[in-house]
Design a protein around this motif. Structure first.
Motif, PDB file in Angstrom:
ATOM      1  N   GLY A  87       0.807  -1.198   0.000  1.00  0.00           N
ATOM      2  CA  GLY A  87       0.000   0.000   0.000  1.00  0.00           C
ATOM      3  C   GLY A  87       0.846   1.257   0.000  1.00  0.00           C
ATOM      4  O   GLY A  87       1.974   1.280  -0.516  1.00  0.00           O
TER       5      GLY A  87
ATOM      6  N   SER B 297      -3.271   0.095   2.774  1.00  0.00           N
ATOM      7  CA  SER B 297      -3.127   1.549   2.846  1.00  0.00           C
ATOM      8  C   SER B 297      -3.912   2.164   3.992  1.00  0.00           C
ATOM      9  O   SER B 297      -3.858   3.374   4.195  1.00  0.00           O
TER      10      SER B 297
ATOM     11  N   ARG C  75      -3.462   8.198   7.262  1.00  0.00           N
ATOM     12  CA  ARG C  75      -3.794   7.224   6.232  1.00  0.00           C
ATOM     13  C   ARG C  75      -5.324   7.160   6.112  1.00  0.00           C
ATOM     14  O   ARG C  75      -6.049   7.598   7.012  1.00  0.00           O
TER      15      ARG C  75
END
Length: 570
Positions: A473, A501, A485
């Motif tokens: 990610g 991610s 994030r």
């Protein structure tokens, strides 16, 4: 069925965990996987009697019921379905540099003492470093703290005197502790495990990693990585859900700010008020969603994310039993006395002036790689014919399409690259460099080599549609850490996210936590607290039993034919 309560796009472990918890929580859930096997980076493939892991090499803290992965499995009633074998606690990682070989032991005291024994001139600085990292590790709770500002603030408060060190780059922490040049490669030698070099990774990331592995121990799932997604698939079906393979999602459908379902290649529409995207975060927002459905601010933010470097994997079959001569340790072999950061800078496409011959020379001079031998970690599973072994060699390389001889759109845009002579030349050259590197660890390797195969960043991009072919990610750097994030919810009602991610970060544990987080957001339940308290969701009594002939790959390919759905890594 064309109408579901929830659709999960992608069958990586983030998606499979989200789907399992959604189904167990009472939502009719469908998983759509564009490939021919479940599991994303945790799947396996078979060749000539050999079974190779694509991405599972070790997992942290799986020996205690309180570990995050055991807790997630227990919350679905499948904790007894997945077993874990501990990797050599006296050196689960062996960091092999030209000037020093350092087996990383389990246990904080053992880790500190071995560092001091190896680098006595830095004893005082190393004590200071371990004290800081251990204090930070004590306050890390990966399940609850990283993904919110409130959780991060509470974690900083618990860290007390160590809090100011949490967000400094790891290499800066070395400076502050007064660590000399000799120990630094060893201290940063495990940063490839989270795909972020020490000059960009905050110290808290290193602390969380060491908490999992030095404190919690390193483990390998008995039966290989495929058991994880196969077990989740059984949970999904036992609770009224399903999955489909070879079902590529073309668009996530949104009307009036609400998700309505998805459209597949070929035009088929499947409706649901909830979609969990386990797809790559950039492709989710920039390709699967119509631009009118996403704010310009979000599109700009997502487009600006820096992706972690992708992997190049070489898979070998050897006609020798390495369990007789080598331990279960994972070996990190470094060509030079430097860690991931200097290697990454040396191997960038720009550092080579975008010249392939020069770049390959730099690779040979600066390469580092992880060497994984599945049969040594799990000797009771036949990963190879009797008397043989499988070896996997993994390194990080740039994603630039130009380097690999691939046009800008790449395989996702339909480019047929596998017979491209430029692509094959780079792939074959890197493969030989990695085999030579592994031969420095495994004596007479080439004499016993009976099968070899490699997967490039372009391979990964083709099969997972990840941006730049990465499997980790967006990079774990200061601008992309924790609450910076993406979280599980989005600005679109009914659209949720899971994957590497997200705020829980990369790796199998991180993406499984993201799946629980996404399911909890959909169900509006604090699932982490519930399952830690002993709650078991769904119909655990409806799960199939696993006999000695249970084949996780058959489950993940939706076939009873063992090994018939393997694919070539090209």
């Amino acid at each position: 069925m064309q109408d579901w309560d929830a659709i999960v796009v992608g069958s990586g472990m983030g998606g499979m965990t989200a789907a399992a918890y959604l189904a167990a929580g009472g939502r009719r859930t469908l998983v759509l996987e564009q490939g021919d096997v479940l599991g994303g980076c945790t799947h396996v493939f078979r060749r000539k009697g050999y079974e190779f892991e694509v991405g599972v090499h070790y997992l942290g803290d799986c020996g205690r019921p309180e570990g995050n992965i055991p807790t997630i499995l227990r919350g679905l009633g499948v904790d007894k379905h997945v077993e874990f074998a501990e990797i050599d606690p006296d050196g689960f990682d062996v960091l092999a540099f030209p000037s020093v070989t350092f087996p990383v032991p389990r246990g904080w005291d053992a880790y500190r003492d071995r560092l001091i024994e190896t680098f006595p001139d830095d004893a005082k600085a190393l004590r200071r470093y371990v004290r800081v990292i251990r204090k930070l590790a004590d306050v890390v709770d990966r399940a609850t703290t990283p993904a919110s500002f409130g959780g991060s603030a509470a974690m900083a408060a618990r860290a007390g005197w160590a809090a100011p060190f949490a967000l400094v780059p790891l290499t800066r922490l070395f400076d502050l502790c007064g660590i000399g040049p000799a120990p630094r490669p060893v201290l940063g030698g495990q940063t490839p495990a989270y795909a972020s070099p020490g000059d960009r990774a905050p110290a808290i990331v290193q602390a969380g990693y060491l908490k999992n592995y030095v404190e919690g121990g390193a483990y390998f799932p008995v039966g290989g990585g495929q058991v994880l997604s196969a077990t989740m698939a059984e949970v999904v079906r036992a609770n009224g859900g399903d999955f489909r393979l070879n079902a590529r999602v073309r668009r996530i459908l949104v009307e009036d700010g609400r998700v309505r379902g998805v459209e597949l290649d070929g035009g088929e529409t499947i409706t649901a008020p909830v979609v969990v995207s386990n797809a790559d975060v950039k492709r989710t927002f920039l390709e699967l969603l119509d631009p009118s459905a996403v704010s310009a601010r979000t599109r700009k933010r997502v487009a600006g994310y820096t992706m972690a470097w992708p992997l190049f994997n070489t898979y070998l079959g050897l006609d020798i039993d390495l369990s007789q001569t080598m331990s279960s340790a994972q070996i990190w072999k470094f060509r030079s006395d430097s860690d991931f950061g200097p290697m990454q800078r040396a191997l960038s496409w720009e550092a080579a002036g975008r010249d392939r011959d020069r770049w390959l020379r730099l690779v040979r001079e600066n390469i580092a790689a992880m060497i994984h031998i599945a049969g040594n970690k799990d000797p009771h599973t036949p990963y190879a014919p009797a008397g043989h072994s499988v070896v996997e060699i993994m390194t990080y390389l740039p994603a630039d399409h130009d380097l690999w001889g691939v046009r800008a759109g790449g395989p996702v845009a339909g480019e047929k690259y596998r017979d491209n002579p430029d692509y094959l030349a780079v792939k074959d050259a890197v493969t030989e460099i990695l085999i030579d590197l592994a031969a420095e660890v495994i004596p007479n390797l080439r004499e016993h080599l009976v099968w070899q195969e490699a997967g490039t960043p372009i391979t990964q991009e083709r099969y997972t549609h990840s941006s730049g072919g990465g499997s980790y990610g967006i990079e774990m750097n200061l601008r992309q850490l924790g609450p910076f994030r993406p979280g599980p919810t989005t600005e679109i009602t009914g659209l949720y996210l899971a994957g590497a991610s997200q705020g829980w970060g990369p790796g199998v544990e991180g993406v499984m936590l993201s799946g629980v987080g996404a399911a909890g957001a959909v169900l509006r339940r604090d699932l982490f607290t519930e399952i830690r308290g002993g709650t078991v969701l769904g119909n655990a009594d409806q799960l199939p039993t696993h006999g000695t002939d249970w084949d996780p790959l058959a489950v993940a390919t939706d076939t009873r034919l063992r090994g018939q759905k393997a694919r070539k890594q090209r």
